[in-house]
Design a protein around this motif. Structure first.
Motif, mmCIF file in Angstrom:
data_model
loop_
_atom_site.group_PDB
_atom_site.id
_atom_site.type_symbol
_atom_site.label_atom_id
_atom_site.label_comp_id
_atom_site.label_asym_id
_atom_site.label_seq_id
_atom_site.Cartn_x
_atom_site.Cartn_y
_atom_site.Cartn_z
ATOM 1 N N GLN A 157 0.817 -1.203 0.000
ATOM 2 C CA GLN A 157 0.000 0.000 0.000
ATOM 3 C C GLN A 157 0.862 1.268 0.000
ATOM 4 O OE1 GLN A 157 -3.365 -0.195 -0.153
ATOM 5 N NE2 GLN A 157 -3.551 2.030 -0.319
ATOM 6 N N GLY A 158 0.579 2.155 -0.959
ATOM 7 C CA GLY A 158 1.268 3.425 -1.026
ATOM 8 C C GLY A 158 2.571 3.401 -1.790
ATOM 9 N N ARG A 159 2.937 2.250 -2.334
ATOM 10 C CA ARG A 159 4.207 2.151 -3.078
ATOM 11 C C ARG A 159 3.922 1.953 -4.558
ATOM 12 N NH1 ARG A 159 7.163 -2.666 -0.021
ATOM 13 N NH2 ARG A 159 8.835 -2.135 -1.484
ATOM 14 N N ASP A 160 4.748 2.553 -5.400
ATOM 15 C CA ASP A 160 4.584 2.324 -6.832
ATOM 16 C C ASP A 160 5.647 1.386 -7.394
ATOM 17 O OD1 ASP A 160 6.698 4.040 -6.611
ATOM 18 O OD2 ASP A 160 5.987 5.494 -8.090
ATOM 19 N N VAL A 161 6.697 1.114 -6.622
ATOM 20 C CA VAL A 161 7.710 0.134 -7.006
ATOM 21 C C VAL A 161 7.924 -0.818 -5.827
ATOM 22 C CG1 VAL A 161 10.118 -0.258 -7.658
ATOM 23 C CG2 VAL A 161 8.873 1.688 -8.629
ATOM 24 N N VAL A 162 7.849 -2.106 -6.115
ATOM 25 C CA VAL A 162 8.122 -3.122 -5.095
ATOM 26 C C VAL A 162 9.080 -4.142 -5.694
ATOM 27 C CG1 VAL A 162 5.887 -2.839 -3.981
ATOM 28 C CG2 VAL A 162 6.162 -4.584 -5.746
ATOM 29 N N ASP A 163 9.745 -4.871 -4.833
ATOM 30 C CA ASP A 163 10.620 -5.949 -5.304
ATOM 31 C C ASP A 163 9.819 -7.245 -5.241
ATOM 32 O OD1 ASP A 163 12.552 -8.047 -5.530
ATOM 33 O OD2 ASP A 163 14.118 -6.613 -4.997
ATOM 34 N N ALA A 164 9.407 -7.743 -6.395
ATOM 35 C CA ALA A 164 8.541 -8.920 -6.448
ATOM 36 C C ALA A 164 9.241 -10.165 -5.937
ATOM 37 C CB ALA A 164 8.052 -9.149 -7.876
ATOM 38 N N ALA A 165 10.560 -10.149 -5.896
ATOM 39 C CA ALA A 165 11.300 -11.276 -5.325
ATOM 40 C C ALA A 165 11.414 -11.118 -3.818
ATOM 41 C CB ALA A 165 12.683 -11.396 -5.970
ATOM 42 N N GLN A 166 12.019 -10.024 -3.380
ATOM 43 C CA GLN A 166 12.328 -9.861 -1.957
ATOM 44 C C GLN A 166 11.106 -9.496 -1.122
ATOM 45 O OE1 GLN A 166 15.702 -7.303 -1.346
ATOM 46 N NE2 GLN A 166 17.044 -8.500 -2.663
ATOM 47 N N ASP A 167 10.120 -8.823 -1.715
ATOM 48 C CA ASP A 167 8.949 -8.411 -0.958
ATOM 49 C C ASP A 167 7.794 -9.399 -1.064
ATOM 50 O OD1 ASP A 167 10.293 -6.071 -0.274
ATOM 51 O OD2 ASP A 167 9.461 -4.937 -1.958
ATOM 52 N N TYR A 168 7.924 -10.380 -1.961
ATOM 53 C CA TYR A 168 6.795 -11.290 -2.179
ATOM 54 C C TYR A 168 7.248 -12.743 -2.325
ATOM 55 C CZ TYR A 168 2.257 -12.897 -4.007
ATOM 56 O OH TYR A 168 1.063 -13.553 -4.190
ATOM 57 N N ALA A 169 7.850 -13.077 -3.451
ATOM 58 C CA ALA A 169 8.138 -14.485 -3.754
ATOM 59 C C ALA A 169 8.971 -15.158 -2.671
ATOM 60 C CB ALA A 169 8.850 -14.589 -5.112
ATOM 61 N N GLN A 170 9.961 -14.453 -2.151
ATOM 62 C CA GLN A 170 10.889 -15.093 -1.216
ATOM 63 C C GLN A 170 10.303 -15.286 0.182
ATOM 64 O OE1 GLN A 170 14.669 -13.047 -1.401
ATOM 65 N NE2 GLN A 170 14.800 -13.267 -3.626
ATOM 66 N N HIS A 171 9.155 -14.687 0.447
ATOM 67 C CA HIS A 171 8.525 -14.873 1.762
ATOM 68 C C HIS A 171 7.627 -16.108 1.806
ATOM 69 C CE1 HIS A 171 9.707 -11.053 3.663
ATOM 70 N NE2 HIS A 171 9.657 -10.558 2.438
ATOM 71 N N ILE A 172 7.027 -16.451 0.689
ATOM 72 C CA ILE A 172 5.944 -17.443 0.692
ATOM 73 C C ILE A 172 6.438 -18.834 1.094
ATOM 74 C CG2 ILE A 172 4.191 -18.553 -0.754
ATOM 75 C CD1 ILE A 172 4.225 -15.805 -2.357
ATOM 76 N N PRO A 173 7.425 -19.415 0.417
ATOM 77 C CA PRO A 173 7.864 -20.748 0.846
ATOM 78 C C PRO A 173 8.538 -20.754 2.209
ATOM 79 C CG PRO A 173 9.266 -19.921 -0.914
ATOM 80 C CD PRO A 173 8.119 -18.975 -0.807
#
Length: 423
Positions: A157-173
């Motif tokens: 929320q409130g961000r226009d750039v995120v790191d899809a690896a470090q902020d998302y993919a790498q957390h799930i598993p």
């Protein structure tokens, strides 16, 4: 021997009576000819290995290197499959190429059973784990995984750039495996360090690699002891209580299997999720189609697994032999590249293209033979849910800076940084 007594030693004490392995000279520097001096640690391999593999498949389908003490790289599907199925001539006692070869006496168990195990032990060690990875068992993990993916997107929320690896993919598993093993979720950063030490830092001196292993196994043994004192309904307690051949598992077996699930279960899956998001960020036509046709996602997902297969395994040659025109020596490494096999035009039509509605797709992303990934149902669930939630919540996204995307080196390839611009 009681359960408590099995786990009183630390990792160093457990290793004291084991015979020494073979240490090799560390060879680094740029590759001049991939056919005779390949190294999967080089930056150009990490950035884009497919042109290298395609070239080798045409002019030298079984490449050789003197690095890592000597090894081979088959790039044709038929050769990769033949080696994967041949347990008589190729051993799995070490599945990560490095400058250290564990002693032959570690077979048939290996250090991280069952993936490091040879027959007949492999079958029984693998069978112990199957109940935890059935479709029904994985299905029970899906609601929590979906909720967690939504929570990760909420944090954008409130961000226009995120790191899809470090902020998302790498957390799930990390969350899924921690829950399965009953490990503290707050230890996620430690898990990431364990992964990188095990799979990328292979050119460290062998003693430094051993020190990294000691850190990992000391952590796991501490968690095991806590589970002995405070049993709960998770995979760690299951392994502590499991029996094989009428006996409780050896402490090295319990800790080794936990290490396998932690390392392989995390890096392979976050790499597959990250590579899929990278493709969609740079291919708007595929992204728009999947947003419009969500029912196509399971088919597209298999194509992402084929085209961006994250995993390359290793084998060790058992005895000197001539194999498919090359002279292999005992204890030569085989770098068993499932990504190269998946892009062999003799096996797949339009092999170098990503075709998200490909109907026939018998890819080897999860391996071939007796060591085919027992966690494939889990990995598919995590990948599907991660992509479903992302495309639902973030239907428009592009690469913020293509040059800023970085990829892991070594035998598991996936984005380490993946900045994307989101709407």
């Amino acid at each position: 021997m009681t359960t408590d007594e099995r786990f009183t030693k630390d990792f160093r004490e457990m290793q004291q009576d084991r015979p020494d392995g073979v240490r090799n000279e560390i060879v680094t520097g740029p590759v001049e000819d991939w056919a005779s001096d390949f190294s999967h640690l080089e930056p150009e391999w990490a950035a884009d290995p497919y042109p290298i593999q395609d070239d080798l498949r045409e002019r030298c389908p079984i490449a050789h290197t003197g690095r890592f003490g000597g090894g081979w790289l088959p790039t044709r599907y038929e050769d990769v499959a033949a080696i994967a199925y041949d347990t008589e001539r190729f051993s799995s006692r070490s599945v990560v190429v490095s400058n250290f070869r564990p002693p032959r006496e570690t077979a048939p168990v290996g250090g991280v059973p069952p993936i490091s195990s040879d027959p007949p032990f492999h079958r029984d060690a693998r069978r112990l784990l199957l109940p935890a990875f059935t479709r029904s068992a994985v299905g029970r993990l899906e609601p929590g995984t979906r909720d967690y993916c939504h929570a990760l997107v909420d944090a954008f929320q409130g961000r226009d750039v995120v790191d899809a690896a470090q902020d998302y993919a790498q957390h799930i598993p990390v969350r899924v495996i921690a829950d399965m093993l009953g490990l503290p979720e707050e230890d996620g950063p430690r898990f990431r360090a364990f992964v990188e030490n095990a799979l990328e830092a292979i050119n460290l001196p062998p003693d430094d690699r051993l020190a990294n292993l000691e850190t990992l196994f000391d952590y796991l043994l501490a968690q095991i002891r806590d589970h002995v004192d405070h049993p709960r309904d998770d995979l760690t307690t299951y392994l502590i209580n499991a029996e094989l051949y009428g006996r409780k598992l050896e402490p090295s077996h319990v800790a080794g299997t936990m290490a396998l699930l932690l390392i392989a279960g995390i890096d392979t899956t976050w790499s597959a999720i990250g590579a899929s998001l990278w493709h969609l960020a740079k291919t708007p036509s595929d992204r728009e189609r999947l947003v419009a046709e969500p029912a196509l996602l399971p088919t597209a997902m298999e194509e992402f697994l084929r085209a961006y297969a994250p995993v390359t395994m290793a084998r060790l040659v058992k005895e000197d032999m001539r194999w498919n025109g090359v002279d292999m020596k005992a204890d030569d490494w085989i770098l068993l590249s499932f990504p190269a096999a998946n892009r062999d035009p003799a096996q797949f039509d339009r092999a170098g293209e990503v075709v998200i509605d490909r109907e026939v797709n018998r890819h080897a992303a999860f391996g071939l033979g007796i060591h085919r990934c027992l966690g494939s149902h889990l990995a598919r669930m995590e990948l599907r849910v991660a992509l479903e939630v992302w495309l639902e919540r973030v239907p428009e996204f592009t690469l913020a800076d293509p040059a800023a995307v970085t990829w892991s080196a070594g035998q598991v390839r996936g984005p380490r940084t993946l900045p994307v611009r989101i709407a």
